[in-house]
Design an enzyme around this catalytic site. Structure first.
Site, PDB file in Angstrom:
ATOM      1  N   TRP A 101       0.886  -1.172   0.000  1.00  0.00           N
ATOM      2  CA  TRP A 101       0.000   0.000   0.000  1.00  0.00           C
ATOM      3  C   TRP A 101       0.918   1.214   0.000  1.00  0.00           C
ATOM      4  O   TRP A 101       1.787   1.334   0.865  1.00  0.00           O
ATOM      5  CB  TRP A 101      -0.849  -0.048   1.274  1.00  0.00           C
ATOM      6  CG  TRP A 101      -1.787   1.086   1.472  1.00  0.00           C
ATOM      7  CD1 TRP A 101      -2.669   1.596   0.564  1.00  0.00           C
ATOM      8  CD2 TRP A 101      -1.968   1.844   2.685  1.00  0.00           C
ATOM      9  NE1 TRP A 101      -3.391   2.617   1.135  1.00  0.00           N
ATOM     10  CE2 TRP A 101      -2.978   2.788   2.431  1.00  0.00           C
ATOM     11  CE3 TRP A 101      -1.389   1.806   3.952  1.00  0.00           C
ATOM     12  CZ2 TRP A 101      -3.412   3.689   3.396  1.00  0.00           C
ATOM     13  CZ3 TRP A 101      -1.817   2.700   4.909  1.00  0.00           C
ATOM     14  CH2 TRP A 101      -2.813   3.627   4.626  1.00  0.00           C
ATOM     15  N   ASP A 182       0.290  -5.138   9.843  1.00  0.00           N
ATOM     16  CA  ASP A 182      -0.753  -4.200   9.464  1.00  0.00           C
ATOM     17  C   ASP A 182      -1.969  -5.051   9.097  1.00  0.00           C
ATOM     18  O   ASP A 182      -1.949  -5.784   8.102  1.00  0.00           O
ATOM     19  CB  ASP A 182      -0.292  -3.348   8.277  1.00  0.00           C
ATOM     20  CG  ASP A 182      -1.345  -2.327   7.881  1.00  0.00           C
ATOM     21  OD1 ASP A 182      -2.411  -2.269   8.543  1.00  0.00           O
ATOM     22  OD2 ASP A 182      -1.117  -1.584   6.913  1.00  0.00           O
ATOM     23  N   LYS A 218     -12.696  -1.390   6.777  1.00  0.00           N
ATOM     24  CA  LYS A 218     -13.245  -2.302   5.763  1.00  0.00           C
ATOM     25  C   LYS A 218     -14.168  -3.335   6.383  1.00  0.00           C
ATOM     26  O   LYS A 218     -15.287  -3.540   5.931  1.00  0.00           O
ATOM     27  CB  LYS A 218     -12.125  -3.047   5.036  1.00  0.00           C
ATOM     28  CG  LYS A 218     -10.881  -2.262   4.816  1.00  0.00           C
ATOM     29  CD  LYS A 218     -10.949  -1.364   3.615  1.00  0.00           C
ATOM     30  CE  LYS A 218      -9.763  -0.434   3.638  1.00  0.00           C
ATOM     31  NZ  LYS A 218      -9.498   0.248   2.414  1.00  0.00           N
TER      32      LYS A 218
HETATM   33  N1  PMP Z   1      -3.123  -0.661   5.561  1.00  0.00           N
HETATM   34  C1  PMP Z   1      -3.461  -1.153   4.368  1.00  0.00           C
HETATM   35  C2  PMP Z   1      -2.688  -2.307   3.833  1.00  0.00           C
HETATM   36  C3  PMP Z   1      -4.514  -0.605   3.660  1.00  0.00           C
HETATM   37  O1  PMP Z   1      -4.837  -1.113   2.472  1.00  0.00           O
HETATM   38  C4  PMP Z   1      -5.225   0.485   4.214  1.00  0.00           C
HETATM   39  C5  PMP Z   1      -6.379   1.118   3.485  1.00  0.00           C
HETATM   40  N2  PMP Z   1      -6.285   1.283   2.163  1.00  0.00           N
HETATM   41  C6  PMP Z   1      -4.834   0.953   5.460  1.00  0.00           C
HETATM   42  C7  PMP Z   1      -3.783   0.354   6.112  1.00  0.00           C
HETATM   43  C8  PMP Z   1      -5.464   2.100   6.169  1.00  0.00           C
HETATM   44  O2  PMP Z   1      -6.790   2.288   6.060  1.00  0.00           O
HETATM   45  P1  PMP Z   1      -7.590   3.144   7.122  1.00  0.00           P
HETATM   46  O3  PMP Z   1      -6.694   4.227   7.608  1.00  0.00           O
HETATM   47  O4  PMP Z   1      -8.755   3.643   6.375  1.00  0.00           O
HETATM   48  O5  PMP Z   1      -7.949   2.189   8.210  1.00  0.00           O
END
Ligand code: PMP
Length: 369
Positions: A101, A182, A218
């Site tokens: 990401w 993560d 998500k």
């Molecule tokens: N880590 C990964 C691998 C992701 O794909 C995302 C969202 N695209 C995030 C972290 C962070 O998302 P959020 O801050 O919306 O929880």
């Protein structure tokens, strides 16, 4: 057709608010006050969140040796980890998978950490570069941090098998490398939140002191609520208290304290066995729809007359399909077919529906002929 954004859509391509979330909101409505949370956030939320990551039977959660703090979703958790690392391990390197990401690079760079890359994805096989990854782990300096996607790797959709996680854990233990997971998609890979936490549980079983970022964007559809959790497993409850105190010292000058509503929703759901069960079911429904779209896309591509191999469409998991299409092919999809995705060929499978999958397959065949 918008297949760029990593957000779940139903089979009518519409955003979804989960029924368990609606129910939790109705329970909260009018009851909660608008006072500030403490810097570390909602205590009930944190407890439920770490139980979800480390397991209901986690000894470390039970004895208080996990330091944890509510964060501004997964991004905020990663950023706190990066700042923590920069402050307490200033010469350590953070190893980031290729690809990842893209925000990971910016997060650790902005925190002032020195980045190294490790091999993860093998374009030829559209699968895992397992040997390359292990070699990079073997060659990493002792005390380095490794950023690992706990499940449903973004953007590739390629995850290690349970056996491969075990081997990675052994190598990292021997080399004294710090695993930071993560976990932005718990439940989205297999449809089962427990199964998707397998990697973390394996590392913990092997005696690692892991770090973890959790996001409820998500899997609970709480994207804009910005609700997540950052945790580090410590050697004792006393150490956890000290680490948590340092986490708060990093968060306090950054945003003072986190928002209320998302934490209240998550803790209402995870704190009620009936709502939690309903949520598990709703995560599975979302994951199953994506799995079904993968099967339909592969079938339609194979029927389209394409001579290319499309097995990776169903072999990869999670929200994304790393299609293997080139930037030029993605451009052609956009210009000629009004189908939009990131230029690395990543398709957000959550945006594909049963009424659009056929058109997507024939357009993909057109541009990859
Ligand atoms: N880590 C990964 C691998 C992701 O794909 C995302 C969202 N695209 C995030 C972290 C962070 O998302 P959020 O801050 O919306 O929880």
């Amino acid at each position: 057709m918008n297949l760029g954004v990593g957000a779940y859509r139903d089979d009518n391509a519409k955003p979804v608010v989960l029924d368990c979330v609606r129910e939790a909101e109705s329970r909260i409505a009018g009851k909660s006050v608008m006072e500030y949370l403490p810097t570390n956030g909602n205590a009930g939320f944190i407890k439920h969140s770490i139980l979800l990551a480390y397991g209901d039977d986690s000894v470390a959660v039970a004895d208080g040796s996990i330091a944890a703090i509510q964060t501004l979703s997964g991004t905020g958790a990663c950023r706190l980890m990066a700042d923590f690392m920069h402050r307490f391990a200033p010469t350590a390197k953070v190893y980031i998978p290729v690809p990842t990401w893209s925000n990971h690079h910016q997060i650790w760079q902005d925190a002032g950490c020195e980045e190294r890359l490790f091999r993860y994805y093998k374009a030829e096989t559209r699968g895992l570069d397992f040997d390359g990854m292990l070699e990079d782990m073997e060659n990493a300096e002792e005390g380095s941090f490794f950023l690992l996607h706990a499940c449903a790797h973004n953007p590739t959709g390629v995850d290690p098998s349970v056996e491969q996680w075990r081997q990675m854990s052994q190598v990292m233990k021997r080399k004294q490398l710090f695993p930071f997971f993560d976990m932005a998609y718990q439940g989205f890979a297999s449809g089962d939140c427990e199964r998707d936490a397998a990697a973390i549980r394996i590392f913990v079983e092997d005696g690692h002191k892991v770090g973890c970022s959790q996001s409820f964007a998500k899997n609970m559809g709480l994207y804009g609520q910005r609700i997540g959790c950052f945790s580090i497993m410590c050697a004792s409850p006393e150490e956890a208290q000290r680490v948590e105190s340092q986490m708060k010292l990093i968060a306090r000058p950054m945003y003072s304290n986190p928002p209320l509503h998302g934490a209240a929703i998550v803790s209402a759901i995870l704190g009620d066995p009936v709502l939690k069960k309903q949520w598990f079911g709703e995560v599975k429904t979302m994951a199953d729809r994506i799995i079904d779209m993968r099967a339909q896309l592969r079938l339609a591509l194979e029927k389209s007359g394409s001579v290319l191999k499309w097995n990776h469409v169903t072999e990869q998991i999670g929200m994304f399909c790393f299609s293997g299409m080139t930037g030029e092919q993605v451009d052609a999809l956009r210009v000629d077919h009004h189908i939009y995705m990131t230029r690395n060929g990543r398709i957000s499978m959550a945006g594909v529906t049963s009424s659009t999958v056929g058109r997507l397959a024939s357009a993909m065949h057109e541009v990859t002929k």
